[in-house]
Design a protein around this motif. Structure first.
Motif, PDB file in Angstrom:
ATOM      1  N   ALA A 190      99.983 -61.404 -10.360  1.00  0.00           N
ATOM      2  CA  ALA A 190      99.398 -61.450 -11.600  1.00  0.00           C
ATOM      3  C   ALA A 190      98.199 -62.261 -11.903  1.00  0.00           C
ATOM      4  N   GLU A 249     106.790 -52.031 -16.259  1.00  0.00           N
ATOM      5  CA  GLU A 249     105.580 -51.648 -16.607  1.00  0.00           C
ATOM      6  C   GLU A 249     104.860 -51.754 -17.665  1.00  0.00           C
ATOM      7  N   GLY A 258     105.866 -54.642 -19.482  1.00  0.00           N
ATOM      8  CA  GLY A 258     105.469 -55.471 -19.520  1.00  0.00           C
ATOM      9  C   GLY A 258     105.880 -56.452 -21.278  1.00  0.00           C
ATOM     10  N   TYR A 287     108.230 -57.893 -10.897  1.00  0.00           N
ATOM     11  CA  TYR A 287     107.005 -56.800 -11.372  1.00  0.00           C
ATOM     12  C   TYR A 287     106.693 -56.501 -13.151  1.00  0.00           C
ATOM     13  N   GLN A 338     105.098 -60.365 -13.980  1.00  0.00           N
ATOM     14  CA  GLN A 338     104.182 -59.431 -13.645  1.00  0.00           C
ATOM     15  C   GLN A 338     103.017 -58.657 -14.725  1.00  0.00           C
ATOM     16  N   HIS A 339     103.682 -57.950 -15.597  1.00  0.00           N
ATOM     17  CA  HIS A 339     103.219 -57.539 -15.839  1.00  0.00           C
ATOM     18  C   HIS A 339     103.045 -57.781 -17.750  1.00  0.00           C
ATOM     19  N   ARG A 374     100.063 -59.510 -17.134  1.00  0.00           N
ATOM     20  CA  ARG A 374      99.350 -58.513 -18.111  1.00  0.00           C
ATOM     21  C   ARG A 374      98.869 -59.118 -19.484  1.00  0.00           C
TER      22      ARG A 374
END
Lengths: 341, 341
Positions: free
Chosen positions: B24, B279, B281, B302, B305-306, B309
């Motif tokens: 991220a 994704e 998130g 993953y 990370q989202h 975000r």
């Protein structure tokens, strides 16, 4: 054995009803009483080979609409409807069971009106058997009672266990309470108050189960209120059909995929069969004085056939007597000495 | 922008947390404050290329366990835990948002303790964005409040609409109330009483939706109590994974199928991607004075990370200010003149 079938009930009535009745009469030697508009039923019957089958028509002039806003009033006012007449045939002993794919609210109302509750039953519940990768699970209530008391849920657990045990010959079925965590303290107030009551029931109560446990074989019977059960059931139907559509889109996205997918027809057919509710044959209303099965409004002839089979097997396995005995033996009054009460 | 990340929260902590933070920081230029045991975090960071990335460690000695039976007490007693410290960094202005994949109950308690409710908010709710074939749907509450009043649900609808509108730039999102029939009279008492309150909210309320409508694009926001939402969410996870397993079994049942299926890897990958929640998130807790995102306990790098975000975008789109304005403008007090009240 006579089974009364509301021939005008479902979205595809009387086509699916008549075809299902013909198939069931042939496969299981059931005598089906087709209840509804005689001319329409006869016209439909004429399209089938029915020699040697026991299929009778019982005239009923009116139909209770699938989208009837006040089902209870409709039942009171339309005593000559195919639905009410089907129940009346059970009530007067002409039929030993009845099946309808019609309005579920009206089904409930007619069942209570004509058959009454089994003594000691707080509220009847609709139960559905769903396929899982390793077998099946019985979920109840799926919509008969949207606002429940803990006592209702505890009794649903008992009735579900008795039904599964006697219809499928499954000894000591594991009963779970649908919640949001395994621990006894997890859940909303209703579920937390139900937990000790289920524990005090003469059943194999395994505690709380979660949404994901419906499919992993952890429990044989899963208990919830009719609101949660109905939301869950429609969620399952919706998600399964969504995943199917997305898979189909991916598999037909280009000619190569189409070709390969054609070769895998057997695999996809296998998956579809394993997810097909149709052969589980409709949902029994447990807790009234009669065997009655509500089938999905969009039932296929195959689903109607199996709903009739389940009706027959429920009668043959004396499910009703077993329910009466269990409820009498585990009524709240007989439990005044249990530690939780 | 600084985002505090509880580096010790999830089942794969700190591995997934650190990997997600690195990704991220690189992809979205976020400054991540990794909160937890410094030695463990540093050891994990050493396995990544972090030059030029803004990643800092904030020491926090203890960890609140995923299975902590009394999360609220744990939060009070473990003020030096990675979770509570993450919220404290938001509270004192060091970070603009925080993310954790830890114990959800403790997450809620810490959020309320450190950040407090937005004035006028009855109860904060956890919302989750789920993929559908045609887009996405926001479901709330998925577990923050298992027993709700109608006023809570109505406010969930408002907060969900505001969140979706400002985070995704979706004008006038359609808000549905999860029930067991379309008509306003369908549902349990809670839902029936919520209906007129949602109707009076300054949102695009489309009425009741059913379980199947979660996936068919009918609504952008679906409102329910935290018990129903949590059961539904776990049901969806469970069924999706069950169908995947059954499909895999069918596709590997014999060598020919295996070969054909190998050629269709792209199609199955496409389906998996379309069903992947990662994704989207994590799930925001809406209604407290701070941006905070709870990620799934089993989050992958993953997914982490989202989640980071989404935290960043929530800050950039001033979601918090928009929530404050909307709640103030649609508080029960400002609606004494509405016909329903």
């Amino acid at each position: 054995m006579n089974v009364a079938l509301d021939a005008m009930g479902g979205d595809n009535a009387p086509v699916a009803e008549v075809a299902g009745a013909v198939a069931a009469a042939r496969a299981y030697r059931i005598e089906v009483l087709l209840v509804g508009r005689a001319a329409e039923i006869r016209a439909e019957l004429d399209r089938h080979e029915t020699r040697g089958l026991k299929l009778d028509i019982v005239e009923a002039d009116t139909v209770i609409d699938m989208h009837e806003p006040d089902p209870a009033r409709a039942v009171r006012q339309k005593q000559d409807s195919s639905l009410v007449r089907s129940f009346a045939l059970v009530q007067n002993g002409t039929a030993q069971a009845c099946v309808s794919a019609g309005n579920t609210g009206a089904f409930m109302a007619a069942a209570l009106f004509e058959l009454k509750r089994i003594p000691g039953v707080e509220r009847p519940a609709i139960a559905i058997v769903m396929p899982t990768p390793t077998g099946r699970v019985l979920l109840l209530d799926i919509g008969a009672n949207v606002d429940c008391k803990p006592e209702y849920l505890a009794q649903f657990g008992l009735m579900g266990a008795v039904y599964l045990e006697h219809l499928f010959g499954l000894a000591n079925p594991r009963v779970g309470l649908l919640s949001i965590g395994e621990e006894a303290t997890k859940g909303n107030q209703l579920v937390q108050q139900t937990f000790p009551l289920l524990k005090a029931m003469p059943i194999n109560f395994i505690g709380n189960v979660e949404g994901r446990d419906l499919f992993n074989g952890l429990a044989d019977v899963v208990v919830c209120d009719g609101f949660v059960g109905n939301v869950s059931l429609k969620l399952i139907e919706g998600l399964a059909s969504t995943i199917s559509s997305m898979l189909r889109e991916e598999l037909t996205a280009n000619p190569v995929r189409k070709l390969l997918a054609a070769g895998l027809r057997g695999a996809f057919g296998g998956l579809r069969r394993r997810m097909d509710y149709a052969e589980y044959g409709g949902a029994p209303l447990l807790g009234v004085n009669g065997v009655c099965i509500v089938a999905h409004g969009r039932s296929s002839p195959y689903a109607m056939q199996h709903a009739l089979r389940v009706a027959k097997e429920s009668v043959e396995h004396h499910v009703l007597d077993r329910l009466r005995e269990s409820v009498a033996g585990a009524s709240p009054k007989s439990q005044v000495l249990s530690p939780e009460s």
